[in-house]
Design a protein around this motif. Structure first.
Motif, PDB file in Angstrom:
ATOM      1  N   GLN A   1      -8.670 -47.790   6.887  1.00  0.00           N
ATOM      2  CA  GLN A   1      -9.913 -48.133   7.578  1.00  0.00           C
ATOM      3  C   GLN A   1      -9.839 -49.487   8.292  1.00  0.00           C
ATOM      4  OE1 GLN A   1     -13.016 -48.255   4.664  1.00  0.00           O
ATOM      5  NE2 GLN A   1     -12.013 -49.774   3.382  1.00  0.00           N
ATOM      6  N   LEU A   2      -8.995 -50.381   7.801  1.00  0.00           N
ATOM      7  CA  LEU A   2      -8.881 -51.699   8.438  1.00  0.00           C
ATOM      8  C   LEU A   2      -8.114 -51.652   9.757  1.00  0.00           C
ATOM      9  CD1 LEU A   2      -8.143 -53.987   5.341  1.00  0.00           C
ATOM     10  CD2 LEU A   2     -10.304 -53.668   6.547  1.00  0.00           C
ATOM     11  N   TYR A   3      -7.332 -50.586   9.966  1.00  0.00           N
ATOM     12  CA  TYR A   3      -6.533 -50.512  11.185  1.00  0.00           C
ATOM     13  C   TYR A   3      -7.407 -50.488  12.438  1.00  0.00           C
ATOM     14  CZ  TYR A   3      -2.323 -49.571   8.422  1.00  0.00           C
ATOM     15  OH  TYR A   3      -1.264 -49.661   7.553  1.00  0.00           O
ATOM     16  N   ARG A   4      -8.635 -50.009  12.304  1.00  0.00           N
ATOM     17  CA  ARG A   4      -9.544 -49.991  13.452  1.00  0.00           C
ATOM     18  C   ARG A   4     -10.021 -51.392  13.814  1.00  0.00           C
ATOM     19  NH1 ARG A   4     -13.627 -45.675  11.028  1.00  0.00           N
ATOM     20  NH2 ARG A   4     -13.078 -46.935   9.222  1.00  0.00           N
ATOM     21  N   LEU A   5      -9.868 -52.324  12.854  1.00  0.00           N
ATOM     22  CA  LEU A   5     -10.366 -53.686  13.067  1.00  0.00           C
ATOM     23  C   LEU A   5      -9.303 -54.632  13.608  1.00  0.00           C
ATOM     24  CD1 LEU A   5     -12.446 -54.051   9.760  1.00  0.00           C
ATOM     25  CD2 LEU A   5     -13.195 -53.183  11.986  1.00  0.00           C
ATOM     26  N   PHE A   6      -8.043 -54.145  13.670  1.00  0.00           N
ATOM     27  CA  PHE A   6      -6.975 -54.971  14.230  1.00  0.00           C
ATOM     28  C   PHE A   6      -7.211 -55.154  15.725  1.00  0.00           C
ATOM     29  CE2 PHE A   6      -3.266 -55.558  11.331  1.00  0.00           C
ATOM     30  CZ  PHE A   6      -3.859 -55.079  10.179  1.00  0.00           C
ATOM     31  N   SER A   7      -6.557 -56.151  16.291  1.00  0.00           N
ATOM     32  CA  SER A   7      -6.623 -56.371  17.727  1.00  0.00           C
ATOM     33  C   SER A   7      -5.201 -56.348  18.293  1.00  0.00           C
ATOM     34  CB  SER A   7      -7.295 -57.708  18.034  1.00  0.00           C
ATOM     35  OG  SER A   7      -7.398 -57.894  19.423  1.00  0.00           O
ATOM     36  N   PRO A   8      -4.825 -55.269  18.970  1.00  0.00           N
ATOM     37  CA  PRO A   8      -5.599 -54.048  19.210  1.00  0.00           C
ATOM     38  C   PRO A   8      -5.621 -53.163  17.957  1.00  0.00           C
ATOM     39  CG  PRO A   8      -3.401 -53.747  20.064  1.00  0.00           C
ATOM     40  CD  PRO A   8      -3.468 -55.178  19.583  1.00  0.00           C
ATOM     41  N   PRO A   9      -6.562 -52.201  17.892  1.00  0.00           N
ATOM     42  CA  PRO A   9      -6.563 -51.266  16.764  1.00  0.00           C
ATOM     43  C   PRO A   9      -5.251 -50.485  16.711  1.00  0.00           C
ATOM     44  CG  PRO A   9      -8.603 -51.134  18.010  1.00  0.00           C
ATOM     45  CD  PRO A   9      -7.672 -51.965  18.831  1.00  0.00           C
ATOM     46  N   LEU A  10      -4.820 -50.144  15.497  1.00  0.00           N
ATOM     47  CA  LEU A  10      -3.516 -49.518  15.314  1.00  0.00           C
ATOM     48  C   LEU A  10      -3.592 -47.997  15.359  1.00  0.00           C
ATOM     49  CD1 LEU A  10      -1.993 -51.662  12.410  1.00  0.00           C
ATOM     50  CD2 LEU A  10      -1.774 -51.997  14.881  1.00  0.00           C
ATOM     51  N   THR A  11      -2.714 -47.396  16.142  1.00  0.00           N
ATOM     52  CA  THR A  11      -2.550 -45.940  16.141  1.00  0.00           C
ATOM     53  C   THR A  11      -1.902 -45.537  14.818  1.00  0.00           C
ATOM     54  OG1 THR A  11      -2.322 -45.837  18.543  1.00  0.00           O
ATOM     55  CG2 THR A  11      -1.388 -44.008  17.275  1.00  0.00           C
ATOM     56  N   ALA A  12      -2.422 -44.481  14.209  1.00  0.00           N
ATOM     57  CA  ALA A  12      -1.914 -44.106  12.886  1.00  0.00           C
ATOM     58  C   ALA A  12      -2.008 -42.599  12.672  1.00  0.00           C
ATOM     59  CB  ALA A  12      -2.697 -44.836  11.793  1.00  0.00           C
ATOM     60  N   VAL A  13      -1.111 -42.098  11.824  1.00  0.00           N
ATOM     61  CA  VAL A  13      -1.159 -40.714  11.366  1.00  0.00           C
ATOM     62  C   VAL A  13      -2.119 -40.668  10.177  1.00  0.00           C
ATOM     63  CG1 VAL A  13       0.122 -38.803  10.357  1.00  0.00           C
ATOM     64  CG2 VAL A  13       1.204 -40.237  12.110  1.00  0.00           C
ATOM     65  N   SER A  14      -3.211 -39.938  10.341  1.00  0.00           N
ATOM     66  CA  SER A  14      -4.233 -39.863   9.300  1.00  0.00           C
ATOM     67  C   SER A  14      -4.029 -38.601   8.470  1.00  0.00           C
ATOM     68  CB  SER A  14      -5.624 -39.857   9.937  1.00  0.00           C
ATOM     69  OG  SER A  14      -6.629 -39.709   8.952  1.00  0.00           O
ATOM     70  N   GLN A  15      -3.844 -38.781   7.165  1.00  0.00           N
ATOM     71  CA  GLN A  15      -3.690 -37.640   6.279  1.00  0.00           C
ATOM     72  C   GLN A  15      -5.070 -37.133   5.833  1.00  0.00           C
ATOM     73  OE1 GLN A  15      -0.239 -37.391   3.662  1.00  0.00           O
ATOM     74  NE2 GLN A  15      -0.050 -39.614   3.793  1.00  0.00           N
ATOM     75  N   PRO A  16      -5.203 -35.814   5.642  1.00  0.00           N
ATOM     76  CA  PRO A  16      -6.499 -35.232   5.258  1.00  0.00           C
ATOM     77  C   PRO A  16      -6.764 -35.420   3.765  1.00  0.00           C
ATOM     78  CG  PRO A  16      -4.873 -33.499   5.427  1.00  0.00           C
ATOM     79  CD  PRO A  16      -4.177 -34.780   5.836  1.00  0.00           C
ATOM     80  N   ILE A  17      -7.157 -36.627   3.397  1.00  0.00           N
ATOM     81  CA  ILE A  17      -7.281 -36.999   1.986  1.00  0.00           C
ATOM     82  C   ILE A  17      -8.251 -36.076   1.241  1.00  0.00           C
ATOM     83  CG2 ILE A  17      -8.185 -38.803   0.452  1.00  0.00           C
ATOM     84  CD1 ILE A  17      -6.903 -40.838   2.379  1.00  0.00           C
ATOM     85  N   LYS A  18      -9.377 -35.787   1.842  1.00  0.00           N
ATOM     86  CA  LYS A  18     -10.373 -34.930   1.182  1.00  0.00           C
ATOM     87  C   LYS A  18      -9.794 -33.546   0.899  1.00  0.00           C
ATOM     88  CE  LYS A  18     -15.279 -33.624   1.613  1.00  0.00           C
ATOM     89  NZ  LYS A  18     -15.227 -32.164   1.563  1.00  0.00           N
ATOM     90  N   ALA A  19      -9.096 -32.976   1.883  1.00  0.00           N
ATOM     91  CA  ALA A  19      -8.515 -31.646   1.705  1.00  0.00           C
ATOM     92  C   ALA A  19      -7.387 -31.659   0.681  1.00  0.00           C
ATOM     93  CB  ALA A  19      -8.009 -31.113   3.044  1.00  0.00           C
ATOM     94  N   ILE A  20      -6.593 -32.725   0.660  1.00  0.00           N
ATOM     95  CA  ILE A  20      -5.518 -32.843  -0.334  1.00  0.00           C
ATOM     96  C   ILE A  20      -6.116 -32.865  -1.739  1.00  0.00           C
ATOM     97  CG2 ILE A  20      -3.717 -34.366  -1.258  1.00  0.00           C
ATOM     98  CD1 ILE A  20      -3.239 -35.297   1.657  1.00  0.00           C
ATOM     99  N   ALA A  21      -7.143 -33.693  -1.919  1.00  0.00           N
ATOM    100  CA  ALA A  21      -7.789 -33.813  -3.229  1.00  0.00           C
ATOM    101  C   ALA A  21      -8.434 -32.497  -3.648  1.00  0.00           C
ATOM    102  CB  ALA A  21      -8.823 -34.934  -3.204  1.00  0.00           C
TER     103      ALA A  21
END
Length: 340
Positions: A281-301
């Protein structure tokens, strides 16, 4: 001394039978056609009055302790802590408790933890296994104990799995760099034989073939001192000045990598494009925001705990193995903007 609360007390307070309370505690509300609203009312009241059933006495009577053991690489890691938290929430609503431990990706520690869980007579195991745990997991299965493996595969073990498509995610991340005009793309990954890391590296290498690119791979040791990792990544970037983009294989590797980039006074993305596997969640607050591979945490759980509960509640046979492969999402942000 505070008087011990019994099932009888709770039944009297709620105006229901002791049998109904027992069914809810044993996770049999659906099986016994107890409504969700009544189940929730009973569970909330149990929490309010602080009733604590004797798990081991329950286990002797029912053959179940209502406890599930969970092993992860590092419970402080945002990915594993998020998965564990959601699994715990779902399990609790069904009358189960989760106990979890970190293996630190050490095989011997994982073996010791499994023995401890066995001594606690946990009902099932949800594991992100380090390498070399084949015998221990097969022993659990031979003893008819349900096992769900998530996050990574393990050879020579036939059990339930919940995985993500690591290869395709890495391939797509590097392809995104290529489409943005980056040509000398490096990968910083773990010095590890973990299957998911090898799949990510394979995806990186195959994507580079689109532009006949030469792989530039730096491997760092898992949980090495951060100062050491920062220095190694820094030296790697200095020694390969042609690098114009970096794909970090995990978020904790990225932590060291970003510090290295800062120490070298490199600008993201003008000097160096960046993509991280595992969003935060902090990656959106970087300058510039960081591109990232988002894993489906809810679906995994949800898939991990639901498969386990289906087995424990008798809705799925131990022999009926289920394999789930989920897609990740590339969250495109400013750190991988197109080159001029």
């Amino acid at each position: 001394m505070k008087k011990k609360i019994t099932i009888g007390n709770i039944a009297e307070q709620l105006g229901v039978s002791k049998t109904t309370i027992s069914f809810v505690l044993n996770g049999k509300a659906r099986e016994k056609h107890i409504s969700e609203s009544l189940e929730e009312k009973i569970l909330q009241h149990i929490e309010k009055v602080g009733y604590r059933p004797n798990q081991f006495a329950q286990g002797l009577r029912s053959g179940k302790t209502k406890i599930i053991g969970m092993l992860v690489e590092d419970i402080s890691d945002p990915f594993f802590s998020s998965v564990a938290r959601q699994i715990e929430e779902i399990a609790y609503k069904k009358g189960y408790k989760i106990i979890y431990s970190s293996t630190e990706n050490e095989t011997e520690k994982a073996k010791d933890l499994i023995e401890i869980y066995r001594s606690r007579q946990v009902d099932g195991y949800i594991i992100a296994p380090p390498p070399g745990l084949e015998k221990e997991i097969n022993d659990l299965l031979d003893d008819n104990l349900p096992v769900v493996i998530f996050d990574r595969t393990i050879h020579d073990v036939d059990t339930n799995t919940v995985l993500v498509n690591n290869y395709a995610s890495a391939y797509d991340a590097v392809a995104h760099f290529i489409e943005g005009g980056y040509k000398n793309i490096a990968m910083v990954t773990l010095s590890s034989d973990q299957e998911q890391m090898l799949e990510r590296m394979e995806g990186y290498i195959d994507a580079l073939k689109r532009i006949k690119g030469v792989p530039l791979i730096k491997k760092v040791i898992y949980h090495d001192r951060k100062e050491t990792s920062v220095k190694e990544i820094q030296d790697f970037l200095v020694s390969n000045k042609q690098i114009d983009a970096v794909f970090f294989a995990t978020n904790y590797i990225a932590d060291s990598g970003l510090e290295s980039i800062k120490n070298l006074n490199l600008n993201i993305p003008n000097d160096l494009g960046v993509i991280v596997f595992d969003d935060h969640q902090l990656y959106r607050l970087f300058s510039p925001p960081l591109t990232a591979v988002s894993q489906p945490i809810k679906a995994i759980a949800e898939n991990s705990i639901n498969i386990m509960l289906e087995i424990l509640d008798g809705r799925r046979s131990l022999k009926d193995k289920k394999s789930v492969v989920l897609d990740n999402t590339l969250m495109v942000r400013g750190s991988s903007l197109k080159r001029n």
